[in-house]
Design a protein around this motif. Structure first.
Motif, PDB file in Angstrom:
ATOM      1  N   VAL A 240     -75.542  69.510   0.511  1.00 31.24           N
ATOM      2  CA  VAL A 240     -76.440  69.687   1.366  1.00 31.24           C
ATOM      3  C   VAL A 240     -77.883  69.907   0.967  1.00 31.24           C
ATOM      4  N   GLY A 241     -77.926  71.129  -0.331  1.00 34.23           N
ATOM      5  CA  GLY A 241     -78.750  71.693  -0.720  1.00 34.23           C
ATOM      6  C   GLY A 241     -79.799  70.642  -1.275  1.00 34.23           C
ATOM      7  N   GLY A 242     -79.293  69.697  -1.944  1.00 30.40           N
ATOM      8  CA  GLY A 242     -79.969  68.551  -2.740  1.00 30.40           C
ATOM      9  C   GLY A 242     -80.494  67.623  -1.468  1.00 30.40           C
ATOM     10  N   ASP A 255     -92.937  60.769  -2.891  1.00 32.06           N
ATOM     11  CA  ASP A 255     -91.650  59.756  -2.713  1.00 32.06           C
ATOM     12  C   ASP A 255     -90.880  59.285  -3.722  1.00 32.06           C
ATOM     13  N   ALA A 256     -91.081  59.596  -4.985  1.00 34.23           N
ATOM     14  CA  ALA A 256     -90.413  58.823  -6.420  1.00 34.23           C
ATOM     15  C   ALA A 256     -88.959  59.141  -6.060  1.00 34.23           C
ATOM     16  N   VAL A 257     -88.147  60.545  -5.867  1.00 38.54           N
ATOM     17  CA  VAL A 257     -87.114  60.529  -5.747  1.00 38.54           C
ATOM     18  C   VAL A 257     -86.421  60.000  -4.401  1.00 38.54           C
ATOM     19  N   PRO A 258     -87.128  60.423  -3.244  1.00 36.15           N
ATOM     20  CA  PRO A 258     -86.422  59.870  -2.243  1.00 36.15           C
ATOM     21  C   PRO A 258     -86.387  58.220  -1.811  1.00 36.15           C
ATOM     22  N   ALA A 285     -75.370  60.315  -0.594  1.00 29.43           N
ATOM     23  CA  ALA A 285     -74.772  61.708  -0.593  1.00 29.43           C
ATOM     24  C   ALA A 285     -74.711  62.166  -2.081  1.00 29.43           C
ATOM     25  N   LEU A 286     -74.302  60.958  -2.905  1.00 29.71           N
ATOM     26  CA  LEU A 286     -73.913  61.398  -4.289  1.00 29.71           C
ATOM     27  C   LEU A 286     -75.453  61.747  -5.012  1.00 29.71           C
ATOM     28  N   GLY A 287     -76.451  60.646  -4.634  1.00 29.92           N
ATOM     29  CA  GLY A 287     -77.853  61.062  -5.339  1.00 29.92           C
ATOM     30  C   GLY A 287     -78.277  62.478  -4.902  1.00 29.92           C
ATOM     31  N   SER A 288     -77.946  62.737  -3.691  1.00 32.34           N
ATOM     32  CA  SER A 288     -78.634  64.140  -3.119  1.00 32.34           C
ATOM     33  C   SER A 288     -77.592  65.259  -4.026  1.00 32.34           C
ATOM     34  N   GLY A 289     -76.322  64.799  -4.334  1.00 26.07           N
ATOM     35  CA  GLY A 289     -75.587  65.773  -5.201  1.00 26.07           C
ATOM     36  C   GLY A 289     -76.145  66.188  -6.311  1.00 26.07           C
ATOM     37  N   VAL A 290     -76.605  64.981  -7.069  1.00 23.33           N
ATOM     38  CA  VAL A 290     -77.258  64.763  -8.592  1.00 23.33           C
ATOM     39  C   VAL A 290     -78.419  65.737  -8.366  1.00 23.33           C
ATOM     40  N   VAL A 291     -79.377  65.694  -7.290  1.00 26.50           N
ATOM     41  CA  VAL A 291     -80.590  66.392  -7.351  1.00 26.50           C
ATOM     42  C   VAL A 291     -80.105  67.819  -7.186  1.00 26.50           C
ATOM     43  N   GLY A 296     -80.300  73.266  -9.030  1.00 27.20           N
ATOM     44  CA  GLY A 296     -79.632  74.445  -9.006  1.00 27.20           C
ATOM     45  C   GLY A 296     -79.308  74.943 -10.362  1.00 27.20           C
ATOM     46  N   GLY A 297     -78.930  73.979 -11.247  1.00 30.73           N
ATOM     47  CA  GLY A 297     -78.848  74.414 -12.648  1.00 30.73           C
ATOM     48  C   GLY A 297     -80.151  74.730 -13.552  1.00 30.73           C
ATOM     49  N   ALA A 298     -81.356  74.268 -12.912  1.00 27.72           N
ATOM     50  CA  ALA A 298     -82.654  74.742 -13.358  1.00 27.72           C
ATOM     51  C   ALA A 298     -82.842  76.153 -13.047  1.00 27.72           C
ATOM     52  N   ILE A 299     -82.560  76.373 -11.784  1.00 25.72           N
ATOM     53  CA  ILE A 299     -82.882  77.804 -11.205  1.00 25.72           C
ATOM     54  C   ILE A 299     -81.833  78.621 -11.859  1.00 25.72           C
ATOM     55  N   ALA A 300     -80.549  78.234 -12.045  1.00 28.02           N
ATOM     56  CA  ALA A 300     -79.612  79.469 -12.650  1.00 28.02           C
ATOM     57  C   ALA A 300     -79.789  79.413 -14.248  1.00 28.02           C
ATOM     58  N   GLY A 301     -80.378  78.496 -14.693  1.00 28.52           N
ATOM     59  CA  GLY A 301     -80.600  78.714 -16.281  1.00 28.52           C
ATOM     60  C   GLY A 301     -82.004  79.472 -16.152  1.00 28.52           C
ATOM     61  N   ALA A 302     -83.117  79.257 -15.421  1.00 25.26           N
ATOM     62  CA  ALA A 302     -84.158  80.161 -15.605  1.00 25.26           C
ATOM     63  C   ALA A 302     -83.621  81.514 -15.358  1.00 25.26           C
TER      64      ALA A 302
END
Length: 312
Positions: A240-242, A255-258, A285-291, A296-302
């Motif tokens: 959902v977040g992605g 628009d690149a990712v969408p 849904a899978l693409g949104s999950g990857v995003v 989330g990984g970038a924020i958590a890592g930072a």
């Protein structure tokens, strides 16, 4: 006199039709908004049962009822007026706030994923050694209501994004229906989940062999059900977040990712025409999950790179 009466009846009929149309608008808007918030609802349902872990059975439902009342207060008294004020005064802020909430969902989902992989328990798990303590129960409810506030804010923000262009009364009615329906659904299901093992124990003591088998099956299945709910909740947060982030990028013409996700979805749907709608949705849904995982990984890592207070 007769003509005046008929004119009055015509006016009443017109008002009734207008009211019915308004109710239809509210119902349709509430349904659409509620469907958009479904992923966060799954997470809300998955998160709440852990707050009654270690609680004596007679206190489980009262605690859930207190959390549900706090959730309704969050949605109807705090978040609903705030959402309507936002629509009236700062409508341009809805998408950035949605994206901020989506980023938080991605981060929270990735954090839970890291905890699950690393085998660490969440820091706010209830203390089982303090069963029956009024102070611990109060703290437990307060923690659950705080967590609910975050999830409720995201639910109301998603719902607001769906009804922002509607008349004020339609927005008010739709958001109120979403708040009530989701709270009743979530905490009704949570109550059923936490009492399912008790129901199983009760059935296991019945005379009928088949009923006893069902009861034992429920008791044995509940730990797996709780684990599955946790996994579903994490996946729902990231997906959902992605999805919220992808939609926000589209709104801001990034628009690149969408467009990439839409292209993959369309090609997958064309490859499986028998189930084109389902396949297209799954790819999106899978693409949104990857995003969501990446964000989330970038924020958590930072955040993990920032040293704790008191450390250089």
């Amino acid at each position: 006199m007769a003509s005046g009466l008929f004119a009055l009846l015509d006016d009443v009929a017109a008002i009734a039709k207008l009211a019915a149309a308004s109710l239809d608008d509210v119902g349709a808007a509430a349904g659409k908004a509620g469907a958009k918030a479904a992923g966060v609802v799954v997470d809300d349902t998955a998160v709440t049962p852990r707050y009654v872990s270690g609680v004596t059975p007679d206190r489980e439902l009262p605690i859930i009822a207190r959390i549900a009342r706090g959730s309704l207060f969050n949605k109807l008294v705090i978040l609903l007026p705030a959402a309507l004020l936002l629509t009236a005064l700062l409508p341009w802020a809805i998408t950035p706030l949605l994206m901020l909430g989506g980023a938080y969902l991605c981060f929270e989902g990735v954090e839970k994923l890291i905890e699950a992989i690393g085998g660490h328990d969440a820091p706010d798990e209830p203390n089982e050694t303090a069963q029956g303590s009024a102070e611990v129960e109060k703290a437990m409810v307060s923690g659950a209501v705080r967590t609910d506030f975050i999830l409720s804010a995201e639910i109301m923000a998603i719902a607001l994004g769906e009804v922002a262009g509607r008349p004020l009364l339609v927005q008010l009615g739709a958001l109120a229906i979403v708040a009530l329906a989701i709270t009743i659904a979530v905490y009704g299901v949570v109550g059923l989940i936490v009492k399912m093992d008790d129901i199983g124990l009760h059935l296991a003591q019945r005379r009928a062999r088949g009923v006893r088998a069902v009861g034992r099956g429920l008791v044995l299945a509940m730990p797996r059900v709780m684990s599955a709910l946790g996994a579903i909740g994490v996946a729902a947060m990231i997906w959902v977040g992605g999805g919220i982030l992808v939609h926000g990028l589209e709104v801001f013409r990034l628009d690149a990712v969408p467009h990439t996700l839409h292209g993959w979805s369309e090609r997958a749907a064309e490859a499986f025409p028998i189930a084109a709608g389902l396949v297209g949705w799954l790819v999106t849904a899978l693409g949104s999950g990857v995003v969501g995982l990446v964000a989330g990984g970038a924020i958590a890592g930072a955040l993990h790179l920032i040293p704790p207070k008191g450390h250089a």
